[in-house]
Design a protein around this motif. Structure first.
Motif, PDB file in Angstrom:
ATOM      1  N   ALA A  73      -6.165  -5.122  -6.181  1.00  0.00           N
ATOM      2  CA  ALA A  73      -5.362  -6.267  -5.803  1.00  0.00           C
ATOM      3  C   ALA A  73      -5.074  -6.149  -4.145  1.00  0.00           C
ATOM      4  N   LYS A  74      -5.026  -4.717  -3.801  1.00  0.00           N
ATOM      5  CA  LYS A  74      -4.706  -4.110  -2.560  1.00  0.00           C
ATOM      6  C   LYS A  74      -5.816  -3.758  -1.724  1.00  0.00           C
ATOM      7  N   ASN A  75      -6.921  -3.819  -2.382  1.00  0.00           N
ATOM      8  CA  ASN A  75      -8.217  -3.345  -1.896  1.00  0.00           C
ATOM      9  C   ASN A  75      -8.109  -2.128  -1.395  1.00  0.00           C
ATOM     10  N   THR A  76      -7.561  -1.283  -2.066  1.00  0.00           N
ATOM     11  CA  THR A  76      -7.123   0.302  -1.348  1.00  0.00           C
ATOM     12  C   THR A  76      -7.593   1.216  -2.573  1.00  0.00           C
ATOM     13  N   VAL A  77      -7.987   2.198  -2.100  1.00  0.00           N
ATOM     14  CA  VAL A  77      -8.567   3.470  -3.000  1.00  0.00           C
ATOM     15  C   VAL A  77      -7.779   4.597  -2.495  1.00  0.00           C
ATOM     16  N   TYR A  78      -7.241   5.373  -3.688  1.00  0.00           N
ATOM     17  CA  TYR A  78      -6.622   6.711  -3.161  1.00  0.00           C
ATOM     18  C   TYR A  78      -7.292   7.797  -3.634  1.00  0.00           C
TER      19      TYR A  78
END
Length: 111
Positions: A73-78
């Motif tokens: 949903a945030k187009n983010t990878v951690y």
């Protein structure tokens, strides 16, 4: 083409933790995402990957200490990095499957 921006690097003492983020300019929903790192004088090496379905894999050197996750949903990878060691010092990069590299974020583990 999707652009990637890594953040969250810094200086941390051995045994400490850092959380890296990789923000994409477009949707990552259907893509595998990976983290790599490159230490001074060494080749870039793969660290961890996560498929579009959420399956994760890790290099032996970070297994049990690092955790890769994604928020589509945030187009983010951690990349959550715990129990850091001096040998984890490197520039960390994320990559979208078939796409470009980010610019990298420096992680330095030192007392």
């Amino acid at each position: 083409q999707v652009q990637l921006v890594e953040s969250g690097g810094g200086l941390v003492q051995p045994g400490g933790s850092l959380r890296l983020s990789c923000a994409a300019s477009g949707s990552i929903f259907s893509f595998r995402m990976d983290w790599y790192r490159q230490a001074p004088g060494k080749e870039r090496e793969w660290v961890a990957g996560i498929t579009s379905g959420g399956t994760t894999t890790y290099a032996n050197t970070v297994q049990g200490r690092f955790t890769i996750s994604r928020d589509n949903a945030k187009n983010t990878v951690y990349l959550q990095m715990n129990s850091l060691k001096p040998e984890d010092t490197a520039v960390y990069y994320c990559k979208i499957s078939g796409g470009p590299w980010g610019q990298g974020t420096q992680v330095t583990v030192s007392a």
